[in-house]
Design an enzyme around this catalytic site. Structure first.
Site, PDB file in Angstrom:
ATOM      1  N   LYS A   1     -47.112  11.722  93.259  1.00 29.29           N
ATOM      2  CA  LYS A   1     -47.112  11.025  94.582  1.00 29.29           C
ATOM      3  C   LYS A   1     -47.631  12.307  95.675  1.00 29.29           C
ATOM      4  O   LYS A   1     -48.395  12.091  96.507  1.00 29.29           O
ATOM      5  CB  LYS A   1     -46.058  10.527  95.085  1.00 29.29           C
TER       6      LYS A   1
ATOM      7  N   LYS B   1     -49.658   3.411  84.796  1.00 30.53           N
ATOM      8  CA  LYS B   1     -48.634   2.041  84.999  1.00 30.53           C
ATOM      9  C   LYS B   1     -49.205   1.412  86.247  1.00 30.53           C
ATOM     10  O   LYS B   1     -49.989   1.636  87.081  1.00 30.53           O
ATOM     11  CB  LYS B   1     -47.311   2.741  85.411  1.00 30.53           C
TER      12      LYS B   1
ATOM     13  N   LYS C   1     -47.761  -0.905  92.669  1.00 29.06           N
ATOM     14  CA  LYS C   1     -48.122  -1.569  94.242  1.00 29.06           C
ATOM     15  C   LYS C   1     -48.993  -0.981  94.896  1.00 29.06           C
ATOM     16  O   LYS C   1     -49.594  -1.498  95.612  1.00 29.06           O
ATOM     17  CB  LYS C   1     -46.617  -1.504  94.930  1.00 29.06           C
TER      18      LYS C   1
HETATM   19  N1  AQP Z   1     -45.823  -0.580  85.682  1.00 32.31           N
HETATM   20  C1  AQP Z   1     -44.233  -0.849  85.578  1.00 32.31           C
HETATM   21  N2  AQP Z   1     -43.680  -1.372  84.494  1.00 32.31           N
HETATM   22  C2  AQP Z   1     -42.495  -1.704  84.306  1.00 32.31           C
HETATM   23  N3  AQP Z   1     -41.347  -1.151  85.395  1.00 32.31           N
HETATM   24  C3  AQP Z   1     -41.989  -0.725  86.527  1.00 32.31           C
HETATM   25  N4  AQP Z   1     -41.286  -0.546  87.785  1.00 32.31           N
HETATM   26  C4  AQP Z   1     -42.303   0.003  88.534  1.00 32.31           C
HETATM   27  N5  AQP Z   1     -43.559  -0.102  87.999  1.00 32.31           N
HETATM   28  C5  AQP Z   1     -43.283  -0.612  86.770  1.00 32.31           C
HETATM   29  C6  AQP Z   1     -40.087  -0.514  88.003  1.00 32.31           C
HETATM   30  O1  AQP Z   1     -39.727  -1.285  89.189  1.00 32.31           O
HETATM   31  C7  AQP Z   1     -38.559  -0.863  89.955  1.00 32.31           C
HETATM   32  C8  AQP Z   1     -38.755  -0.561  91.279  1.00 32.31           C
HETATM   33  O2  AQP Z   1     -39.806   0.256  91.530  1.00 32.31           O
HETATM   34  P1  AQP Z   1     -39.839   0.765  92.879  1.00 32.31           P
HETATM   35  O3  AQP Z   1     -40.606  -0.157  93.785  1.00 32.31           O
HETATM   36  O4  AQP Z   1     -38.772   1.540  93.402  1.00 32.31           O
HETATM   37  O5  AQP Z   1     -40.774   2.106  92.872  1.00 32.31           O
HETATM   38  P2  AQP Z   1     -41.821   2.541  91.909  1.00 32.31           P
HETATM   39  O6  AQP Z   1     -41.436   2.583  90.241  1.00 32.31           O
HETATM   40  O7  AQP Z   1     -42.635   3.675  92.343  1.00 32.31           O
HETATM   41  O8  AQP Z   1     -42.863   1.332  91.746  1.00 32.31           O
HETATM   42  P3  AQP Z   1     -44.305   1.109  92.104  1.00 32.31           P
HETATM   43  O9  AQP Z   1     -44.787  -0.247  91.898  1.00 32.31           O
HETATM   44  O10 AQP Z   1     -45.180   2.305  91.497  1.00 32.31           O
HETATM   45  O11 AQP Z   1     -44.261   1.466  93.880  1.00 32.31           O
HETATM   46  P4  AQP Z   1     -45.014   2.413  94.649  1.00 32.31           P
HETATM   47  O12 AQP Z   1     -46.609   1.982  94.154  1.00 32.31           O
HETATM   48  O13 AQP Z   1     -44.868   2.082  96.011  1.00 32.31           O
HETATM   49  O14 AQP Z   1     -44.554   3.875  94.186  1.00 32.31           O
HETATM   50  C9  AQP Z   1     -37.978   0.490  89.228  1.00 32.31           C
HETATM   51  O15 AQP Z   1     -36.918   0.128  88.159  1.00 32.31           O
HETATM   52  C10 AQP Z   1     -39.321   0.789  88.253  1.00 32.31           C
HETATM   53  O16 AQP Z   1     -38.845   1.432  87.029  1.00 32.31           O
END
Ligand code: AQP
Length: 337
Positions: free
Chosen positions: A119, A201, A204
């Site tokens: 990040k 991965k 969002k």
């Molecule tokens: N690609 C993924 N596959 C499986 N699990 C996933 N999680 C996120 N991406 C995947 C799981 O979703 C939960 C919530 O995640 P979060 O929103 O707290 O943060 P993150 O992991 O940083 O998710 P994003 O989608 O990548 O958000 P942004 O883009 O805002 O950083 C967690 O349990 C995570 O493991």
């Protein structure tokens, strides 16, 4: 309601950031597993808005996204009567415990967190202290409820490991107190990959909207994105090393239909990637249809949402307030009353 002192059931805590509509990765890796756990465990689920502030946000949009994320977890099957479902910033104990735990966390271990490295590379103009200490707040979220199990996707495993280390260090320093939490990671779909770059991965905040399926995407959009998904130059639907794109689609199809890889390979024997991608799109769209319907109803009922998140925060504060009071005593703070 969970009570950390006399509950018989194990305690589950998990959170999700209100950083936009949830992706299929968030759903398969985390949120869709939350609902079925509610009968067996005392579950506490949070929209972790304080974590989301580690990246610059427009306040008006952020507030709206937080409400939408809350409605989404209910739409995905969280029952606010059975579980504690709340917004993180409504419970000040997370921030209070965060400080105590930060004093039991080493700079070196935070420097090793891959999410911080990723990040900070993505937002080089805003490498703020919150981004660096994010995993300490996550430890506070979990330890504030003396959580036993944390359902997460595989990408959060490193942070959970750190939360365990922090709990153990605190227990060594001040005497046994925190439950050392275990991860609860699904066997299939623990890491759903980007449709445009299957080595990354699904996320969002990906700038390419074709890279992820958002769980509120309509059927046509879902099918179009799957049709455009990057795969290798072959044509055989088979789970194999080096076929990351197809492997990812098979994992997704398996999660949407419950079929094993062998069943999927048999179903698509002699058919090409085109047929398979269409089938994945249709299966995912059908699987997500009830979530879209529930969300449309819930987001228009602001009074109900408010009632749920207000009572969720009250319950969360009651449990974590007791834990934090004991922590204050353990570290040697003078009693306020
Ligand atoms: N690609 C993924 N596959 C499986 N699990 C996933 N999680 C996120 N991406 C995947 C799981 O979703 C939960 C919530 O995640 P979060 O929103 O707290 O943060 P993150 O992991 O940083 O998710 P994003 O989608 O990548 O958000 P942004 O883009 O805002 O950083 C967690 O349990 C995570 O493991």
């Amino acid at each position: 309601m969970p009570d950390t002192n006399n509950t018989q059931k194990k305690i589950i805590f998990s959170g999700i950031q209100p950083t936009g509509c949830f992706t299929l990765g968030n759903y398969i890796g985390a949120v869709r597993n939350w609902g079925p756990l509610q009968d067996e465990y005392d579950c506490i689920y949070s929209i972790v808005d304080m974590h989301a502030l580690t990246v610059k946000r427009d306040p008006v949009k952020f507030r709206q996204q937080t409400l939408e994320a809350y409605a989404l977890i209910l739409a995905c099957g969280i029952d606010p009567q059975k579980s504690v479902a709340f917004i993180q910033s409504h419970n000040r104990y997370h921030a209070e415990l965060n400080w105590i735990l930060a004093c039991s966390t080493q700079f070196g271990e935070l420097s090793r967190m891959t999410q911080f490295k990723d990040k900070s590379a993505k937002h080089p103009d805003d490498v703020n202290a919150g981004l660096f200490t994010y995993p300490v707040l996550m430890a506070a979220d979990i330890l504030a409820y003396n959580t036993d199990l944390v359902p997460i996707g595989a990408d959060q495993k490193q942070h959970l490991e750190l939360a365990r280390n922090i709990a153990q260090r605190f227990n060594q320093r001040y005497g046994e107190f925190f439950t050392v939490p275990e991860p609860y990671i699904p066997k299939v779909g623990a890491k759903v990959m980007s449709l445009q770059d299957p080595s990354k991965k699904m996320s969002k905040s990906d700038e390419n909207p074709n890279a992820c399926i958002f769980i509120l995407d309509d059927k046509d959009t879902i099918i179009r994105k799957f049709k455009r998904a990057i795969t290798d130059s072959g044509s055989e639907v088979r789970f194999a090393e080096g076929k990351d794109g197809i492997n990812n689609l098979m994992t997704i199809y398996s999660c949407a239909t419950g079929k094993s890889n062998a069943e999927i390979e048999a179903e698509f024997a002699g058919k090409g990637y085109g047929d398979f991608k269409l089938a994945v799109g249709e299966a995912v769209a059908d699987h997500l249809a009830p979530v879209r319907e529930n969300f449309a109803r819930l987001i228009n009922d602001k009074a109900y949402l408010k009632e749920c998140y207000t009572s969720g925060a009250e319950k969360a504060m009651k449990i974590s307030g007791k834990v934090v009071a004991k922590v204050y005593r353990k570290v040697g703070f003078v009693d306020a009353r």
